[in-house]
Design a protein around this motif. Structure first.
Motif, PDB file in Angstrom:
ATOM      1  N   ALA A 123      93.839  75.402  18.813  1.00 30.89           N
ATOM      2  CA  ALA A 123      93.226  74.618  20.178  1.00 30.89           C
ATOM      3  C   ALA A 123      92.777  75.481  21.180  1.00 30.89           C
ATOM      4  O   ALA A 123      92.129  75.249  21.708  1.00 30.89           O
ATOM      5  CB  ALA A 123      94.606  73.770  20.668  1.00 30.89           C
ATOM      6  N   GLY A 124      93.263  77.041  21.036  1.00 31.71           N
ATOM      7  CA  GLY A 124      92.793  77.634  21.932  1.00 31.71           C
ATOM      8  C   GLY A 124      91.364  78.462  21.595  1.00 31.71           C
ATOM      9  O   GLY A 124      90.656  79.025  22.623  1.00 31.71           O
ATOM     10  N   GLY A 125      90.767  78.269  20.582  1.00 29.28           N
ATOM     11  CA  GLY A 125      89.465  78.572  20.042  1.00 29.28           C
ATOM     12  C   GLY A 125      89.588  78.868  18.568  1.00 29.28           C
ATOM     13  O   GLY A 125      90.634  78.264  17.918  1.00 29.28           O
ATOM     14  N   SER A 126      88.643  79.671  18.220  1.00 31.38           N
ATOM     15  CA  SER A 126      88.230  80.159  16.968  1.00 31.38           C
ATOM     16  C   SER A 126      89.279  81.344  16.755  1.00 31.38           C
ATOM     17  O   SER A 126      89.910  81.820  17.511  1.00 31.38           O
ATOM     18  CB  SER A 126      86.978  80.465  16.701  1.00 31.38           C
ATOM     19  N   GLY A 127      89.484  81.688  15.147  1.00 30.56           N
ATOM     20  CA  GLY A 127      90.212  82.619  14.974  1.00 30.56           C
ATOM     21  C   GLY A 127      89.692  84.006  15.365  1.00 30.56           C
ATOM     22  O   GLY A 127      90.604  84.850  15.584  1.00 30.56           O
ATOM     23  N   ALA A 128      88.366  84.174  15.353  1.00 32.78           N
ATOM     24  CA  ALA A 128      87.863  85.354  15.930  1.00 32.78           C
ATOM     25  C   ALA A 128      88.344  85.371  17.390  1.00 32.78           C
ATOM     26  O   ALA A 128      88.568  86.702  17.904  1.00 32.78           O
ATOM     27  CB  ALA A 128      86.368  85.173  15.891  1.00 32.78           C
ATOM     28  N   ASP A 129      88.469  84.497  18.068  1.00 36.62           N
ATOM     29  CA  ASP A 129      88.822  84.482  19.575  1.00 36.62           C
ATOM     30  C   ASP A 129      90.265  85.021  19.645  1.00 36.62           C
ATOM     31  O   ASP A 129      90.614  85.772  20.615  1.00 36.62           O
ATOM     32  CB  ASP A 129      88.797  82.961  20.360  1.00 36.62           C
ATOM     33  N   TYR A 130      91.053  84.508  18.771  1.00 36.31           N
ATOM     34  CA  TYR A 130      92.490  84.876  18.765  1.00 36.31           C
ATOM     35  C   TYR A 130      92.755  86.489  18.608  1.00 36.31           C
ATOM     36  O   TYR A 130      93.283  87.132  19.118  1.00 36.31           O
ATOM     37  CB  TYR A 130      93.250  83.937  17.880  1.00 36.31           C
ATOM     38  N   ILE A 131      92.042  86.847  17.314  1.00 33.53           N
ATOM     39  CA  ILE A 131      92.190  88.402  17.035  1.00 33.53           C
ATOM     40  C   ILE A 131      91.557  89.205  18.370  1.00 33.53           C
ATOM     41  O   ILE A 131      92.060  90.169  18.588  1.00 33.53           O
ATOM     42  CB  ILE A 131      91.380  88.503  15.735  1.00 33.53           C
ATOM     43  N   TYR A 132      90.581  88.565  18.767  1.00 32.53           N
ATOM     44  CA  TYR A 132      89.913  89.673  19.854  1.00 32.53           C
ATOM     45  C   TYR A 132      90.769  89.746  21.097  1.00 32.53           C
ATOM     46  O   TYR A 132      90.875  90.752  21.769  1.00 32.53           O
ATOM     47  CB  TYR A 132      88.570  88.855  20.365  1.00 32.53           C
ATOM     48  N   THR A 133      91.268  88.597  21.292  1.00 29.83           N
ATOM     49  CA  THR A 133      92.331  88.395  22.591  1.00 29.83           C
ATOM     50  C   THR A 133      93.651  89.522  22.182  1.00 29.83           C
ATOM     51  O   THR A 133      94.176  90.057  22.989  1.00 29.83           O
ATOM     52  CB  THR A 133      92.718  86.878  22.643  1.00 29.83           C
TER      53      THR A 133
END
Length: 255
Positions: A123-133
């Protein structure tokens, strides 16, 4: 009577757990990852970072080294810059760490990263967004066995793999009231405790390249798929126009 006591005990336990959760640090939103899977320079730098900093513990067992020719590398460049002495260019990207040692050190086997960006979407975004964060949210925490903690993944078992590049930072929190409970909320600001070998901007760009490579690795044919999709849509648009004009010509003399 016993059933009622169990229900009351369960309710009190749930309330205590809830209070404990509110007393903890509030989670942070995910940052938007700068994904450009058609940027070969970014993908090549990301591949270098992945091999140097991730592959020692994490495998990418569904990806072969020679597949990296798709991002503009030659097989000779792969052999010279990305392969260890015992590997061949046609091998899969497997970590050399002993699974039993990994479990003893980190509490669990490090996951395979071939599809990590596809599996971590939420829900927070894409998997790429999660790894980047995740890579931009590490901070020193001496209370943890590894000496590190993470705002995006509290109590993470993996130490900061890129700390020499980023240095050490300290997040700045402030107390807030939420739903009648006091929480420590991240203000969005960091205090640099020890500088790394990169400036903050350079580090963010490097993490962006690494995540870009992980995104590409999860589906190497995605750019080709998108290109084919565009041509299919153009064909359908042209065919629709031709079919419309044929229909008009066929029925023009019918009354």
């Amino acid at each position: 009577m016993k059933l009622c006591k169990k229900l009351v005990f369960g309710l009190l336990l749930a309330l205590n757990l809830t209070a404990g959760a509110y007393a903890a640090v509030v989670g942070i939103p995910w940052d938007k990852a700068p994904i450009k899977t058609n940027d070969q320079a970014s993908l090549q730098n990301g591949a270098k970072l992945f091999v140097n900093y991730c592959l020692s513990c994490h495998s990418a067992s569904f990806m072969r080294y020679n597949k990296l020719v798709d991002i503009g590398l030659t097989e000779q460049q792969i052999k010279d810059n990305l392969l260890f002495t015992t590997e061949k260019v046609g091998d899969t990207m497997k970590a050399n760490i002993d699974p039993r040692q990994a479990k003893a050190w980190f509490g669990a086997n490090p996951p395979d990263l071939t599809l990590i960006t596809r599996s971590r979407a939420g829900a927070g975004g894409s998997g790429a967004d999660y790894i980047y964060t995740l890579f931009r949210s590490y901070y020193r925490d001496t209370s943890k066995p590894t000496g590190w903690n993470n705002l995006a993944f509290p109590n993470i078992g993996m130490p900061h793999p890129l700390w020499q590049l980023q240095g050490e930072r300290k997040p700045i929190f402030e107390a807030r009231q939420e739903h009648g409970h006091e929480v420590q909320a991240f203000t969005g600001r960091w205090e640099q405790v020890q500088p790394g070998s990169m400036t903050p901007l350079q580090y963010d760009q490097a993490v962006g390249d690494l995540v870009n490579f992980l995104q590409w690795m999860g589906e190497p044919g995605q750019n080709k798929r998108v290109a084919i999709g565009v041509w299919v849509l153009l064909f359908l648009l042209m065919f629709t126009f031709i079919a419309w004009r044929l229909n008009a010509a066929y029925w023009k003399d019918v009354k």
